[in-house]
Design a protein around this motif. Structure first.
Motif, short mmCIF file in Angstrom:
data_model
loop_
_atom_site.label_atom_id
_atom_site.label_comp_id
_atom_site.label_asym_id
_atom_site.label_seq_id
_atom_site.Cartn_x
_atom_site.Cartn_y
_atom_site.Cartn_z
N VAL A 171 0.84 -1.21 0.00
CA VAL A 171 0.00 0.00 0.00
C VAL A 171 0.88 1.26 0.00
CG1 VAL A 171 -2.09 -1.00 0.99
CG2 VAL A 171 -0.25 -0.32 2.51
N PRO A 172 1.38 1.67 -1.16
CA PRO A 172 2.13 2.93 -1.22
C PRO A 172 1.35 4.14 -0.72
CG PRO A 172 2.42 1.68 -3.24
CD PRO A 172 1.36 0.98 -2.45
N SER A 173 0.04 4.05 -0.74
CA SER A 173 -0.80 5.17 -0.30
C SER A 173 -0.53 5.59 1.13
CB SER A 173 -2.27 4.79 -0.44
OG SER A 173 -2.56 3.61 0.30
N GLY A 174 -0.06 4.68 1.96
CA GLY A 174 0.17 4.99 3.37
C GLY A 174 1.50 5.65 3.66
N MET A 175 2.33 5.86 2.64
CA MET A 175 3.68 6.37 2.83
C MET A 175 3.80 7.83 2.41
SD MET A 175 5.87 3.14 1.46
CE MET A 175 5.85 1.58 2.33
N ASN A 187 -4.39 -8.20 -7.44
CA ASN A 187 -4.65 -6.80 -7.78
C ASN A 187 -6.07 -6.43 -7.34
OD1 ASN A 187 -2.65 -7.97 -9.91
ND2 ASN A 187 -2.32 -5.78 -9.98
N ASN A 188 -6.23 -6.17 -6.06
CA ASN A 188 -7.58 -5.93 -5.54
C ASN A 188 -7.73 -4.60 -4.81
OD1 ASN A 188 -6.04 -6.74 -3.39
ND2 ASN A 188 -7.12 -8.67 -3.05
N GLY A 189 -6.74 -3.73 -4.92
CA GLY A 189 -6.87 -2.39 -4.39
C GLY A 189 -6.87 -2.29 -2.87
N SER A 190 -6.91 -1.07 -2.39
CA SER A 190 -7.03 -0.83 -0.96
C SER A 190 -7.93 0.38 -0.73
CB SER A 190 -5.65 -0.58 -0.33
OG SER A 190 -5.05 0.59 -0.88
N ILE A 191 -8.49 0.46 0.47
CA ILE A 191 -9.41 1.56 0.78
C ILE A 191 -9.22 2.00 2.23
CG2 ILE A 191 -11.34 0.05 1.43
CD1 ILE A 191 -13.15 2.22 0.01
N TYR A 192 -9.34 3.31 2.43
CA TYR A 192 -9.35 3.91 3.76
C TYR A 192 -10.77 4.39 4.05
CZ TYR A 192 -4.26 4.18 3.22
OH TYR A 192 -2.94 3.88 3.01
N PHE A 193 -11.29 4.03 5.22
CA PHE A 193 -12.62 4.46 5.62
C PHE A 193 -12.52 5.56 6.67
CE2 PHE A 193 -13.89 -0.05 4.51
CZ PHE A 193 -14.52 0.32 3.32
N GLU A 209 -4.71 0.63 -7.75
CA GLU A 209 -3.49 -0.03 -8.21
C GLU A 209 -2.82 -0.87 -7.13
OE1 GLU A 209 -0.86 2.90 -9.86
OE2 GLU A 209 -2.44 3.84 -11.05
N GLU A 210 -3.28 -0.78 -5.90
CA GLU A 210 -2.55 -1.42 -4.81
C GLU A 210 -2.86 -2.91 -4.73
OE1 GLU A 210 -1.47 2.50 -2.34
OE2 GLU A 210 -3.00 1.24 -1.41
N LEU A 211 -1.93 -3.64 -4.10
CA LEU A 211 -1.90 -5.10 -4.16
C LEU A 211 -1.99 -5.70 -2.76
CD1 LEU A 211 1.23 -5.44 -6.49
CD2 LEU A 211 -1.16 -5.28 -7.22
N SER A 212 -2.29 -6.97 -2.75
CA SER A 212 -2.11 -7.76 -1.53
C SER A 212 -1.45 -9.08 -1.89
CB SER A 212 -3.45 -8.01 -0.83
OG SER A 212 -4.33 -8.75 -1.65
N VAL A 213 -0.74 -9.65 -0.92
CA VAL A 213 -0.09 -10.94 -1.09
C VAL A 213 -0.38 -11.78 0.16
CG1 VAL A 213 1.77 -9.97 -2.51
CG2 VAL A 213 2.10 -10.18 -0.04
N GLU A 214 -0.10 -13.06 0.05
CA GLU A 214 -0.21 -13.94 1.22
C GLU A 214 1.13 -13.91 1.95
OE1 GLU A 214 -3.25 -15.92 2.14
OE2 GLU A 214 -3.65 -14.07 1.03
#
Length: 386
Positions: A51-55, A83-89, A141-146
């Protein structure tokens, strides 16, 4: 003399492994030496959120480069990238203000994000409590991995496809600069030789160069996390970051309202006491990972953090999580903590010894997101590729 490498990397976590990847891409002969059979520390004890958005802007650039490397490798070999994105609430007007300001910063930086209404958030994220959410900021554009799988797949890829020599279950006790190379001595009295060495030791400060680490500004952070049992007929896409994350992450410190909003927080809250912010991510088996907390100690006193899991932290995180998502169940199957190292006064700890031994650690919570991009720059610097 045994086989001589262009580069030996000590430490098989995400930071060391991506250094190996970029060195191999330059055509170098590379060995990666890991003290355990497989990496066991911070790289596998986290959410697996990229999540580059947090930096902040500097590290967001590293993170955006990391996204391209993850995607490139995934196109050739399955390392569990999604490739499933991320969200801030946002849960209140102050957090919504920070999301709106961050959206403008991202627009200026050319990084894709989208403000979502309360209704859109509720429709897109099953179980999201309408009493909690005001709006969301989505990063497509953000990703997740196991996290417990990715690093093993990445090492497998580098061995099979790139020619990496992976040497597990080997503890390096000494690095000695000789006339034309570096000699590494293991606990089993095995010797290794390389032109250059990069030490990515994570939070392991007692074996190699302990005096350097003890006199540094390095500290360690202990994070407590939970994992539910698989959720029946329930899908939660991407990485979910919530109001407390908005109040913690470096990216929001660049927002004009951040300092004023932080100053109004309740200093005696449990969230402050334990450094808690609530994250969610669904694993491939359908379980939900929830966390996390932050406890700190100087590198020279890291044992003071202990090995216990705190019920107070777990209970608080579960109660806060229930305010955000009505999951089908909150039955917990796994509990654990991770420890990562970070610097108090700089982005990452770097020190060069005798020109050819490079210590690189203390990347902190930026590791899974920033390592691939940062390691490329560092390899290029060490090998004069710039």
């Amino acid at each position: 003399m045994q086989k001589k490498y262009d580069l030996i990397i000590v430490g098989g976590g995400v930071l060391g492994t991506f250094h190996a990847y970029h060195a191999l891409e330059l055509g170098l002969k590379v060995a990666l030496i890991e003290k355990d059979l497989q990496p066991q520390s911070a790289t596998v004890r986290n959410f697996g959120q990229v999540v580059p958005s947090g930096m902040n802007t500097k590290w967001q650039n590293y993170g955006r480069k990391s996204l391209s490397y993850y995607n490139r490798i995934q196109s050739q070999f399955d390392i569990t990238v999604r490739n499933n994105g991320s969200i801030y609430f946002a849960s209140n007007p102050e957090e919504l203000q920070l999301l709106e300001e961050l959206a403008q910063i991202n627009k200026k930086n050319g990084y894709s994000s989208e403000l979502l209404t309360k209704e859109t958030c509720i429709n897109n994220y099953p179980g999201l409590q309408s009493s909690y959410v005001l709006a969301g900021l989505y990063f497509p554009e953000e990703l997740s991995v196991e996290p417990r799988t990715m690093i093993h797949r990445l090492l497998e890829y580098l061995q099979k496809e790139k020619g990496l020599d992976y040497i597990p279950s080997t503890t390096i006790l000494h690095c000695t600069t000789l006339s034309h190379h570096v000699e590494l001595q293991s606990a089993s009295e095995r010797a290794f030789y390389a032109e250059k060495v990069i030490i990515c030791s994570g939070a392991e400060f007692k074996t190699l160069y302990p005096q350097i680490f003890q006199s540094s500004d390095l500290e360690v952070t202990k994070l407590q996390m939970l994992q539910t049992y698989p959720q029946s007929n329930y899908k939660l896409k991407g990485s979910i970051l919530t109001g407390l994350s908005i109040r913690r992450y470096e990216a929001f410190k660049e927002c004009i309202s951040y300092n004023n909003i932080k100053a109004q927080e309740e200093p005696s809250s449990l969230a402050k006491k334990w450094g808690i912010h609530i994250l969610f991510k669904q694993a491939m088996d359908g379980s939900i990972i929830i966390g996390d907390s932050h406890q700190y100690a100087d590198a020279s006193h890291m044992d003071n953090l202990g090995f216990d899991l705190h019920d107070e932290i777990e209970n608080f995180m579960i109660e806060e999580a229930k305010k955000i998502f009505a999951l089908p169940n909150y039955k917990i199957q796994n509990r654990w903590f991770g420890i990562y190292s970070q610097c108090k006064n700089q982005d990452v700890f770097e020190q060069t010894i005798d020109n050819n031994i490079h210590i690189v650690t203390g990347i902190g919570g930026k590791g899974m997101t920033g390592s691939a991009g940062y390691a490329k720059e560092n390899i290029d610097k060490i090998y004069n590729q710039n």
